[in-house]
Design a protein around this motif. Sequence first.
Motif, PDB file in Angstrom:
ATOM      1  N   VAL A  15     -13.802 -27.014 -33.773  1.00 27.00           N
ATOM      2  CA  VAL A  15     -13.363 -28.342 -34.217  1.00 27.00           C
ATOM      3  C   VAL A  15     -14.000 -28.593 -35.578  1.00 27.00           C
ATOM      4  O   VAL A  15     -15.222 -28.498 -35.736  1.00 27.00           O
ATOM      5  N   LEU A  16     -13.135 -28.852 -36.559  1.00 29.45           N
ATOM      6  CA  LEU A  16     -13.593 -29.184 -37.917  1.00 29.45           C
ATOM      7  C   LEU A  16     -13.465 -30.692 -38.060  1.00 29.45           C
ATOM      8  O   LEU A  16     -12.406 -31.248 -37.769  1.00 29.45           O
ATOM      9  N   SER A  17     -14.517 -31.341 -38.488  1.00 30.70           N
ATOM     10  CA  SER A  17     -14.507 -32.800 -38.558  1.00 30.70           C
ATOM     11  C   SER A  17     -14.602 -33.268 -39.997  1.00 30.70           C
ATOM     12  O   SER A  17     -15.166 -32.585 -40.856  1.00 30.70           O
ATOM     13  N   GLY A  18     -14.048 -34.421 -40.257  1.00 31.87           N
ATOM     14  CA  GLY A  18     -14.123 -35.006 -41.594  1.00 31.87           C
ATOM     15  C   GLY A  18     -13.567 -36.414 -41.537  1.00 31.87           C
ATOM     16  O   GLY A  18     -12.976 -36.813 -40.529  1.00 31.87           O
ATOM     17  N   ASP A  31      -5.703 -22.759 -44.603  1.00 32.28           N
ATOM     18  CA  ASP A  31      -6.517 -21.649 -45.109  1.00 32.28           C
ATOM     19  C   ASP A  31      -7.967 -22.009 -44.813  1.00 32.28           C
ATOM     20  O   ASP A  31      -8.416 -23.105 -45.154  1.00 32.28           O
ATOM     21  N   LEU A  32      -8.674 -21.103 -44.199  1.00 34.95           N
ATOM     22  CA  LEU A  32     -10.088 -21.334 -43.929  1.00 34.95           C
ATOM     23  C   LEU A  32     -10.898 -20.285 -44.679  1.00 34.95           C
ATOM     24  O   LEU A  32     -10.657 -19.081 -44.515  1.00 34.95           O
ATOM     25  N   GLU A  33     -11.836 -20.760 -45.498  1.00 32.78           N
ATOM     26  CA  GLU A  33     -12.712 -19.808 -46.194  1.00 32.78           C
ATOM     27  C   GLU A  33     -13.849 -19.464 -45.251  1.00 32.78           C
ATOM     28  O   GLU A  33     -14.702 -20.305 -44.945  1.00 32.78           O
ATOM     29  N   SER A  43      -3.587 -21.665 -37.335  1.00 33.81           N
ATOM     30  CA  SER A  43      -2.755 -22.801 -36.938  1.00 33.81           C
ATOM     31  C   SER A  43      -3.632 -23.941 -36.460  1.00 33.81           C
ATOM     32  O   SER A  43      -4.629 -23.715 -35.760  1.00 33.81           O
ATOM     33  N   LEU A  44      -3.217 -25.145 -36.789  1.00 35.49           N
ATOM     34  CA  LEU A  44      -3.895 -26.312 -36.225  1.00 35.49           C
ATOM     35  C   LEU A  44      -3.351 -26.522 -34.810  1.00 35.49           C
ATOM     36  O   LEU A  44      -2.130 -26.526 -34.600  1.00 35.49           O
ATOM     37  N   GLY A  52      -9.574 -37.459 -37.719  1.00 34.45           N
ATOM     38  CA  GLY A  52     -10.985 -37.109 -37.946  1.00 34.45           C
ATOM     39  C   GLY A  52     -11.330 -35.690 -37.529  1.00 34.45           C
ATOM     40  O   GLY A  52     -12.435 -35.222 -37.785  1.00 34.45           O
ATOM     41  N   ARG A  53     -10.378 -35.015 -36.839  1.00 34.95           N
ATOM     42  CA  ARG A  53     -10.730 -33.685 -36.315  1.00 34.95           C
ATOM     43  C   ARG A  53      -9.542 -32.736 -36.393  1.00 34.95           C
ATOM     44  O   ARG A  53      -8.411 -33.126 -36.085  1.00 34.95           O
ATOM     45  N   TRP A  54      -9.828 -31.533 -36.819  1.00 29.11           N
ATOM     46  CA  TRP A  54      -8.846 -30.439 -36.730  1.00 29.11           C
ATOM     47  C   TRP A  54      -9.391 -29.417 -35.731  1.00 29.11           C
ATOM     48  O   TRP A  54     -10.580 -29.103 -35.749  1.00 29.11           O
ATOM     49  N   ARG A  55      -8.508 -28.878 -34.907  1.00 30.41           N
ATOM     50  CA  ARG A  55      -8.935 -27.810 -34.005  1.00 30.41           C
ATOM     51  C   ARG A  55      -8.160 -26.538 -34.350  1.00 30.41           C
ATOM     52  O   ARG A  55      -6.948 -26.589 -34.589  1.00 30.41           O
ATOM     53  N   ILE A  56      -8.870 -25.426 -34.385  1.00 33.98           N
ATOM     54  CA  ILE A  56      -8.233 -24.113 -34.523  1.00 33.98           C
ATOM     55  C   ILE A  56      -8.769 -23.222 -33.408  1.00 33.98           C
ATOM     56  O   ILE A  56      -9.788 -23.548 -32.784  1.00 33.98           O
TER      57      ILE A  56
END
Length: 298
Positions: A15-18, A31-33, A43-44, A52-56
């Motif tokens: 989970v990427l948060s922001g 694209d993930l570095e 894919s999300l 607020g959150r992306w999951r991959i």
Amino acid sequence: MTAKTGEAEGVVSFVLSGDELPDWTPGAHIDLEIRPGLTRQYSLCGDPADRGRWRIAVLREEPGRGGSRHLHDVIMPGDTLRAGEPRNNFPLEPAPGYTFVAGGIGVTPLLPMIREAERAGADWTLHYGGRRRDRMAFTTELARHGERVRLLPEDEHGLLPLAGIVAGSGYPVYCCGPEPLLAAVERVCPAERLRLERFHPREIEVTEPEREFEVVTSMSGHTIRVAPGESILDVLDAAGVPMPSSCREGTCGTCETPVLEGEVDHRDSVLSESERAAGKSMMVCVSRARSARLVLDV
Ligand code: FES
């Protein structure tokens, strides 16, 4: 990155948060570095409404450039990862129903599509294959959909019965998974009903030797020669016309460029048959020219 969860044998979700992350739609990828010089597309697979959150989810792949191993073994909650804007080469089009076909980790873009199909009240089924049940991610999450979800691990059921699946409904077929599955579904499903997403380049049958051709950039006014073995992307870059790019193997769609004149030799894994036939755009990282000259709208 705020959470890392084992979803199945060899599959971990992140989970990427922001704050106020960019909008995305089902089927989108980022694209993930993973580390400097190594960027991969994922894919999300969370909820587009959650800003607020992306999951991959990431399958550990032993061969390859080590991106998945780095994510599995090194990246931990609290680490910072750089991600690009979501892009969608696999959009869900409105329809009364859908046939979803997933192979292994290819289930990820289909999860938000299923959420959207449910929200829209569409009729849908998911046929989900994998080598073994314990290697198939998100099965608990999918169980709440009851009979709409058909789990068909290969060691219990054999290969997905694609001809029957495609014949079983007249709905659009959305498929994501390993190349053999995509190639097999392409053989049994009419192109106008089929939507695919490839994360590895499709096999291109090249029957003639590559030839030199000319590229004209209509806006910047360059005329450049592209020799056999060179890519338009590299030659444009050397001529001072840098284009956005990411995968450089025809799978991500970043370098899609409008074509004004000329016939394209499409070698990407993004455009549909009808988009290829229309010839209005091309992926300049891999595609070439059939005609002696291409005019690009750059
Ligand atoms: S850079 Fe990814 S398709 Fe060209």
